[in-house]
Design an enzyme around this catalytic site. Sequence first.
Site, PDB file in Angstrom:
ATOM      1  N   ARG A  82       0.835  -1.200   0.000  1.00  0.00           N
ATOM      2  CA  ARG A  82       0.000   0.000   0.000  1.00  0.00           C
ATOM      3  C   ARG A  82       0.874   1.255   0.000  1.00  0.00           C
ATOM      4  NH1 ARG A  82      -5.077  -1.744   0.152  1.00  0.00           N
ATOM      5  NH2 ARG A  82      -5.398  -3.759   1.170  1.00  0.00           N
ATOM      6  N   ASP A  83       0.454   2.224  -0.817  1.00  0.00           N
ATOM      7  CA  ASP A  83       1.174   3.491  -0.905  1.00  0.00           C
ATOM      8  C   ASP A  83       1.113   4.211   0.443  1.00  0.00           C
ATOM      9  OD1 ASP A  83       1.986   5.492  -3.513  1.00  0.00           O
ATOM     10  OD2 ASP A  83       1.596   6.463  -1.578  1.00  0.00           O
ATOM     11  N   ILE A  84       2.203   4.806   0.842  1.00  0.00           N
ATOM     12  CA  ILE A  84       2.290   5.484   2.134  1.00  0.00           C
ATOM     13  C   ILE A  84       1.434   6.755   2.154  1.00  0.00           C
ATOM     14  CG2 ILE A  84       4.261   7.045   1.703  1.00  0.00           C
ATOM     15  CD1 ILE A  84       5.467   5.968   4.346  1.00  0.00           C
ATOM     16  N   ASN A 108       4.412   6.373 -13.708  1.00  0.00           N
ATOM     17  CA  ASN A 108       5.029   7.670 -13.939  1.00  0.00           C
ATOM     18  C   ASN A 108       6.474   7.478 -14.397  1.00  0.00           C
ATOM     19  OD1 ASN A 108       2.725   9.129 -13.028  1.00  0.00           O
ATOM     20  ND2 ASN A 108       3.347   8.794 -10.909  1.00  0.00           N
ATOM     21  N   VAL A 132      10.096   8.070  -6.987  1.00  0.00           N
ATOM     22  CA  VAL A 132      10.920   6.929  -6.575  1.00  0.00           C
ATOM     23  C   VAL A 132      11.406   6.216  -7.839  1.00  0.00           C
ATOM     24  CG1 VAL A 132      11.003   4.766  -5.297  1.00  0.00           C
ATOM     25  CG2 VAL A 132       9.632   6.676  -4.408  1.00  0.00           C
ATOM     26  N   HIS A 183       7.457   1.214 -10.840  1.00  0.00           N
ATOM     27  CA  HIS A 183       6.282   0.769 -10.081  1.00  0.00           C
ATOM     28  C   HIS A 183       5.013   1.168 -10.804  1.00  0.00           C
ATOM     29  CE1 HIS A 183       7.566   4.727  -8.609  1.00  0.00           C
ATOM     30  NE2 HIS A 183       6.273   4.997  -8.434  1.00  0.00           N
ATOM     31  N   HIS A 243       1.068   2.046 -10.197  1.00  0.00           N
ATOM     32  CA  HIS A 243       0.072   2.445  -9.203  1.00  0.00           C
ATOM     33  C   HIS A 243      -1.263   1.791  -9.559  1.00  0.00           C
ATOM     34  CE1 HIS A 243       2.242   6.094  -7.511  1.00  0.00           C
ATOM     35  NE2 HIS A 243       2.914   5.915  -8.618  1.00  0.00           N
TER      36      HIS A 243
END
Length: 118
Positions: free
Chosen positions: A28-30, A86, A95, A99, A101
């Site tokens: 899970r994204d922070i 991205n 980052v 990755h 999303h």
Amino acid sequence: MSTIFSKIISGEAPADIVYKDEHVTAFRDINPVAPTHILVVPNKFISTVNDLEQEDAALVGQMVLAAKKLAAEEGIAEQGYRLIINCNRDGGQVVFHLHLHLIGGRPLGPMVRRLKTD
Ligand code: DGP
């Protein structure tokens, strides 16, 4: 070269990991922007989409298939969701470990906000 995501994959840094296999790790994204916001990350270090090679084609497929499975598990498959990668500065990449999303759980609006200059 190494980022926080490498440490999450190796278990050196904490994260809410929701899926892991030999190819990818998902957590899970922070800083979630929607009720579901999960990052699907290749276990192999690749910095950006620009660094993908032909040999990574199956790995990219594994990322998308993991996102599909997670969307179903999150209960958002039917109403829909968005998959975003991205790349570099204009893409908003922060980052530099590739990755995907997985974002959903609410209407997400237009894909990209229009600027007056568009
Ligand atoms: P991007 O802009 O595509 O590079 O997105 C990076 C995302 O990573 C951003 O939504 C916040 C998330 N993030 C950054 N650091 C951490 C972390 O340490 N843990 C978790 N779970 N997510 C992080």
